[in-house]
Design a protein around this motif. Structure first.
Motif, PDB file in Angstrom:
ATOM      1  N   LYS B  28      21.413 -22.765 -38.565  1.00  0.00           N
ATOM      2  CA  LYS B  28      20.487 -21.814 -39.197  1.00  0.00           C
ATOM      3  C   LYS B  28      19.065 -22.028 -38.665  1.00  0.00           C
ATOM      4  N   ALA B  29      18.688 -23.292 -38.441  1.00  0.00           N
ATOM      5  CA  ALA B  29      17.344 -23.582 -37.904  1.00  0.00           C
ATOM      6  C   ALA B  29      17.213 -23.018 -36.492  1.00  0.00           C
ATOM      7  N   ALA B  30      18.310 -23.017 -35.745  1.00  0.00           N
ATOM      8  CA  ALA B  30      18.264 -22.457 -34.384  1.00  0.00           C
ATOM      9  C   ALA B  30      18.051 -20.948 -34.415  1.00  0.00           C
ATOM     10  N   ILE B  31      18.458 -20.320 -35.523  1.00  0.00           N
ATOM     11  CA  ILE B  31      18.235 -18.869 -35.665  1.00  0.00           C
ATOM     12  C   ILE B  31      16.789 -18.596 -36.092  1.00  0.00           C
ATOM     13  N   VAL B  32      16.331 -19.368 -37.106  1.00  0.00           N
ATOM     14  CA  VAL B  32      15.006 -19.120 -37.682  1.00  0.00           C
ATOM     15  C   VAL B  32      13.887 -19.642 -36.776  1.00  0.00           C
ATOM     16  N   GLY B  33      14.151 -20.774 -36.109  1.00  0.00           N
ATOM     17  CA  GLY B  33      13.130 -21.472 -35.326  1.00  0.00           C
ATOM     18  C   GLY B  33      12.366 -20.596 -34.339  1.00  0.00           C
ATOM     19  N   PRO B  34      13.049 -19.927 -33.427  1.00  0.00           N
ATOM     20  CA  PRO B  34      12.319 -19.119 -32.444  1.00  0.00           C
ATOM     21  C   PRO B  34      11.431 -18.046 -33.068  1.00  0.00           C
ATOM     22  N   ILE B  35      11.904 -17.460 -34.175  1.00  0.00           N
ATOM     23  CA  ILE B  35      11.104 -16.411 -34.847  1.00  0.00           C
ATOM     24  C   ILE B  35       9.811 -17.029 -35.400  1.00  0.00           C
ATOM     25  N   LEU B  36       9.986 -18.184 -36.049  1.00  0.00           N
ATOM     26  CA  LEU B  36       8.834 -18.873 -36.653  1.00  0.00           C
ATOM     27  C   LEU B  36       7.839 -19.317 -35.581  1.00  0.00           C
ATOM     28  N   PHE B  40       3.998 -17.999 -35.554  1.00  0.00           N
ATOM     29  CA  PHE B  40       2.871 -18.932 -35.637  1.00  0.00           C
ATOM     30  C   PHE B  40       2.154 -19.042 -34.285  1.00  0.00           C
ATOM     31  N   GLY B  41       2.905 -18.846 -33.210  1.00  0.00           N
ATOM     32  CA  GLY B  41       2.291 -18.847 -31.884  1.00  0.00           C
ATOM     33  C   GLY B  41       1.329 -17.678 -31.722  1.00  0.00           C
ATOM     34  N   LEU B  42       1.690 -16.531 -32.309  1.00  0.00           N
ATOM     35  CA  LEU B  42       0.803 -15.357 -32.238  1.00  0.00           C
ATOM     36  C   LEU B  42      -0.464 -15.578 -33.067  1.00  0.00           C
ATOM     37  N   ILE B  43      -0.311 -16.314 -34.173  1.00  0.00           N
ATOM     38  CA  ILE B  43      -1.478 -16.535 -35.043  1.00  0.00           C
ATOM     39  C   ILE B  43      -2.364 -17.668 -34.501  1.00  0.00           C
ATOM     40  N   TRP B  44      -1.745 -18.819 -34.157  1.00  0.00           N
ATOM     41  CA  TRP B  44      -2.528 -20.012 -33.787  1.00  0.00           C
ATOM     42  C   TRP B  44      -2.502 -20.317 -32.283  1.00  0.00           C
ATOM     43  N   GLY B  45      -1.859 -19.474 -31.508  1.00  0.00           N
ATOM     44  CA  GLY B  45      -1.814 -19.701 -30.058  1.00  0.00           C
ATOM     45  C   GLY B  45      -0.738 -20.712 -29.653  1.00  0.00           C
ATOM     46  N   LEU B  46      -0.857 -21.200 -28.427  1.00  0.00           N
ATOM     47  CA  LEU B  46       0.147 -22.125 -27.889  1.00  0.00           C
ATOM     48  C   LEU B  46       0.227 -23.418 -28.702  1.00  0.00           C
ATOM     49  N   ASP B  47      -0.946 -23.911 -29.118  1.00  0.00           N
ATOM     50  CA  ASP B  47      -0.969 -25.141 -29.928  1.00  0.00           C
ATOM     51  C   ASP B  47      -0.199 -24.938 -31.236  1.00  0.00           C
ATOM     52  N   GLY B  48      -0.386 -23.776 -31.828  1.00  0.00           N
ATOM     53  CA  GLY B  48       0.330 -23.473 -33.067  1.00  0.00           C
ATOM     54  C   GLY B  48       1.833 -23.418 -32.844  1.00  0.00           C
ATOM     55  N   ALA B  49       2.242 -22.825 -31.714  1.00  0.00           N
ATOM     56  CA  ALA B  49       3.678 -22.739 -31.404  1.00  0.00           C
ATOM     57  C   ALA B  49       4.275 -24.133 -31.201  1.00  0.00           C
ATOM     58  N   LEU B  50       3.535 -24.990 -30.463  1.00  0.00           N
ATOM     59  CA  LEU B  50       4.026 -26.352 -30.230  1.00  0.00           C
ATOM     60  C   LEU B  50       4.094 -27.144 -31.538  1.00  0.00           C
ATOM     61  N   GLU B 105      -3.944 -36.756 -33.723  1.00  0.00           N
ATOM     62  CA  GLU B 105      -5.150 -36.627 -32.905  1.00  0.00           C
ATOM     63  C   GLU B 105      -4.868 -35.913 -31.573  1.00  0.00           C
ATOM     64  N   ALA B 106      -3.610 -35.606 -31.306  1.00  0.00           N
ATOM     65  CA  ALA B 106      -3.258 -34.984 -30.024  1.00  0.00           C
ATOM     66  C   ALA B 106      -3.912 -33.608 -29.899  1.00  0.00           C
ATOM     67  N   SER B 107      -4.161 -33.215 -28.651  1.00  0.00           N
ATOM     68  CA  SER B 107      -4.919 -31.972 -28.432  1.00  0.00           C
ATOM     69  C   SER B 107      -4.121 -30.737 -28.856  1.00  0.00           C
ATOM     70  N   TRP B 108      -2.783 -30.827 -28.789  1.00  0.00           N
ATOM     71  CA  TRP B 108      -1.967 -29.641 -29.078  1.00  0.00           C
ATOM     72  C   TRP B 108      -1.613 -29.488 -30.552  1.00  0.00           C
ATOM     73  N   VAL B 109      -2.069 -30.410 -31.374  1.00  0.00           N
ATOM     74  CA  VAL B 109      -1.633 -30.386 -32.782  1.00  0.00           C
ATOM     75  C   VAL B 109      -2.531 -29.493 -33.636  1.00  0.00           C
ATOM     76  N   GLU B 110      -1.874 -28.577 -34.334  1.00  0.00           N
ATOM     77  CA  GLU B 110      -2.529 -27.751 -35.357  1.00  0.00           C
ATOM     78  C   GLU B 110      -1.848 -28.113 -36.672  1.00  0.00           C
ATOM     79  N   LEU B 111      -2.594 -28.767 -37.560  1.00  0.00           N
ATOM     80  CA  LEU B 111      -1.942 -29.308 -38.763  1.00  0.00           C
ATOM     81  C   LEU B 111      -1.497 -28.231 -39.749  1.00  0.00           C
TER      82      LEU B 111
END
Lengths: 90, 154
Positions: B28-36, B40-50, B105-111
């Motif tokens: 189920k996570a494999a189904i929901v994951g890409p959508i999420l 979130f990638g559209l809202i917060w950019g690449l960092d948000g997606a990661l 503290e990593a550069s790609w992290v959006e909490l």
């Protein structure tokens, strides 16, 4: 020891003292957030083991429900943890 | 006769129910994951997606680890199961804490998206799974059979 700690605290700038106090309070809040689910999981698993002992043929169903119950209870601790992280670092 | 599902096998104790549930949740996570990740990638950019992907991986790893610990302990004794549930809870919370602490503290992290993902996917996957488990355990006779699927397609 507490006098030494007091002297050390007096030497610190006000901003540092404030951030130390905030970290302590956030840690306390997270600790309290994990306490409730800990009690809940203990009670849940205890009752499940009792149910399995009373009715071994239903053990599979009890364990299924128990696993979901543990995960739901754990969600409370996760919510507390995420709130702690967001308050502390955002 | 319909095909016997993993949940029905688990209900009669033929397989470890925890691993069946965890396997289903991973699907189920494999189904929901890409959508999420996309949202979130559209809202917060690449960092948000990661960060969303990291949060999702933490939730899935948490479920899988819990299932592995409980099914291992369940094979040994109910007392061990109890110990594994309680200490497993502490161990897994500590691991999640460390996993976030190490990357905070990593550069790609959006909490914010990471936190939302952890809470949202944990509860969402559980709700979804609970509905499915409840239906398959309580009403196994309602499960569509091959014959009924065939007749409905005609």
């Amino acid at each position: 020891m507490s006098i030494l700690a007091q002297i050390a605290a007096d030497q610190l700038p006000a901003a540092d003292q404030k951030s130390i106090a905030a970290a302590g309070q956030a840690g306390l809040a997270y600790g309290l957030a994990t306490l409730g689910p800990g009690i809940g999981i203990g009670y849940l698993v205890g009752q499940s083991v009792q149910a399995m002992a009373r009715q071994p043929e239903a053990a599979g169903m009890v364990r299924t429900t128990m696993f979901l119950g543990i995960a739901f209870t754990e969600a409370l601790a996760l919510i507390g943890f995420v709130v702690f992280i967001l308050l502390k670092f955002v | 006769m319909g095909e016997v599902t993993d949940f029905e096998l688990a209900a009669i104790g033929a397989t470890a129910p925890e691993s069946v549930i965890a396997k289903d949740m991973v699907k189920k996570a494999a189904i929901v994951g890409p959508i999420l990740i996309l949202v979130f990638g559209l809202i917060w950019g690449l960092d948000g997606a990661l960060s969303t992907a990291y949060g999702l991986a933490l939730v899935v790893a948490n479920f899988v680890l819990a299932a592995a610990m409980l099914s291992y302990a369940g094979r040994i004794s109910p007392g061990f199961l109890m110990g594994a549930a309680l200490f497993g809870y502490l161990i897994r919370l500590t691991l999640i804490f460390l996993a976030i602490w190490l990357v905070k503290e990593a550069s790609w992290v959006e909490l914010v998206p990471m936190g939302l993902t952890i809470i949202g996917t944990h509860l969402g996957l559980l709700m979804w799974e609970m509905k499915y488990v409840s239906l398959s355990l309580a009403y196994p006779a309602l499960k569509p059979t091959a014959a009924s699927k065939e007749s409905s397609s005609k």
